[in-house]
Design a protein around this motif. Sequence first.
Motif, PDB file in Angstrom:
ATOM      1  N   UNK A  98      37.757  41.481  33.474  1.00  0.00           N
ATOM      2  CA  UNK A  98      38.389  40.936  34.948  1.00  0.00           C
ATOM      3  C   UNK A  98      39.590  41.521  35.241  1.00  0.00           C
ATOM      4  N   UNK A  99      39.614  42.342  36.405  1.00  0.00           N
ATOM      5  CA  UNK A  99      40.656  42.938  37.014  1.00  0.00           C
ATOM      6  C   UNK A  99      40.582  42.974  38.443  1.00  0.00           C
ATOM      7  N   UNK A 100      41.807  43.097  39.156  1.00  0.00           N
ATOM      8  CA  UNK A 100      41.892  43.144  40.601  1.00  0.00           C
ATOM      9  C   UNK A 100      42.146  44.563  41.055  1.00  0.00           C
ATOM     10  N   UNK A 101      41.334  45.194  41.832  1.00  0.00           N
ATOM     11  CA  UNK A 101      41.366  46.608  42.211  1.00  0.00           C
ATOM     12  C   UNK A 101      42.746  46.878  43.463  1.00  0.00           C
ATOM     13  N   UNK A 102      42.917  47.875  43.721  1.00  0.00           N
ATOM     14  CA  UNK A 102      44.134  48.223  44.592  1.00  0.00           C
ATOM     15  C   UNK A 102      43.543  47.719  46.150  1.00  0.00           C
ATOM     16  N   UNK A 103      42.312  47.678  46.479  1.00  0.00           N
ATOM     17  CA  UNK A 103      41.833  47.207  47.684  1.00  0.00           C
ATOM     18  C   UNK A 103      41.740  45.729  47.841  1.00  0.00           C
ATOM     19  N   UNK A 104      42.180  45.026  46.690  1.00  0.00           N
ATOM     20  CA  UNK A 104      41.941  43.569  46.741  1.00  0.00           C
ATOM     21  C   UNK A 104      40.795  42.937  46.229  1.00  0.00           C
TER      22      UNK A 104
END
Length: 367
Positions: A98-104
Motif C-alpha cells: 500500500x502506498x500513496x502516489x504523488x497525485x494523491x
Amino acid sequence: MNRILRYALFALLWAAVAAYVLYAGASARRARAARSVARLEIAIVDSTSQGQLVTSRQVRGWIARSGIRTVGAPVDGVDLAGIEQLIACNGFVAKVAAYVSYDGALHVVIRQRKPLLRLLTNGRNAYVTDRGYVFAAPRASSLYVPVVTGPYRPPFPADYAGDAREAIDAELRKLDERIAGLEREKYPFYKRELKNDRNIADLRRMRIKQQWWRLETDSMFQLRVDRLKAHKEQLRRGYRYEARLIAEGIDRISERQEAERRAQKKLEKSYEDFMKLLTFVEYVEEDDFWRSEVVQIVARTTSSGALEVDLVPRSGRFLIRFGRLERLDEKFGKLQRFYRSGLPAVGWETYGVIDVRYGNQVVCRKK
C-alpha cells in the motif's frame, strides 16, 4: 587560484546543494501534508482464466469496515501498515503493498496465491498451491481448479492455514518432545537399577570365616554358613524381583516411545502422499486431454494408511479406479489406449468401473 580558495568554493557549492535538497524535501513534505487522498485504487495481479480469489469490491469493503481512513484523509495520516496487515491476514494473499502516489491516489497492490487444487475432503474446504501452501477457500470463490473430494485425511488439521511442511515439522517437534519426556521418565528406573546392581555386587562379596580364636567348632561354623546362604538367597530373590520390576517399567516406557516414533513415520508418510497428490494433479493439468477429461478426483486413505484415488471422467458414466499414485505413465497410457480401442467397441455406457491398478491390464466391471 590557490588550493585553499578552490577548496572553499567547492565547500560552498556543496553546502548550497545540500541546502537546496533540504529545502526541496521540506517543501515536498509540507505539500504532501497539505494534500489529502483523492481516490483509492485496488490492483489484483496474477489474475488468470482460473478466476480471482478476491475482488476489488471485497477489498474496499474490508478497508471500510476496518475504520481505516482513506479517501479524504491527509496523505501522511493514512495507516498504510494497517491496510497491509488487514489484507495480508487472508491466507490467499501472497504479497500486498500500500502506498500513496504523488497525485494523491492510494494504491493497494495485491498479489494472490495461485492454487493448484481445491480440497473438499473430510470437513475441509481449502485451496492448496503447488508448493503445499494451504489456505481456506474464500467465501463465494470459484476458481477453475481440480477438485479433490472423498474421505481422504491430509496431514494437517481441517482449519490449518499455512505451509503443510511447517505443520508437519511442528507436529514432529511435539512428538520429539514427548519422546524426550518419556526418556526422562526412565531416570528413576535407572537409579533403581544402579542401586540394585550395587546391592547384587555387595551380595556376592558377602563371606564368613571360621572363628578359630573363639574355638568355633566345624558344626557351629557350618550352621553360620547355612544361615548366610539362606539370607543371601532371600536377598537374591528380592534383587531379582526388583530387577524384573525395573525392566518392565523401562519396557513400558520404551513401548510408548516406539508408538510415538511410529506416529512420526506415519506422519512423514502421510506428508509424502500429500505431496504425491499435488504432483499427480500437476501431471493431469499438464496433459491437455486428461485436464479436460478428469472432472473430479476422489481420494481416500486406506486401512494401511496409504493414499488411493478414483477419477470421475467427463466422458461416460463410469468410475476409474486409479489406486496409488505411482506408475503414472503406465496407468494413464493403458487407460488412454482403452479409451481409443476398447470403449468405442463395447460402448461408453457398458461399464460402471474401469480399474487400472493392476499391471498390464485394464479390469472392467459392468453396471
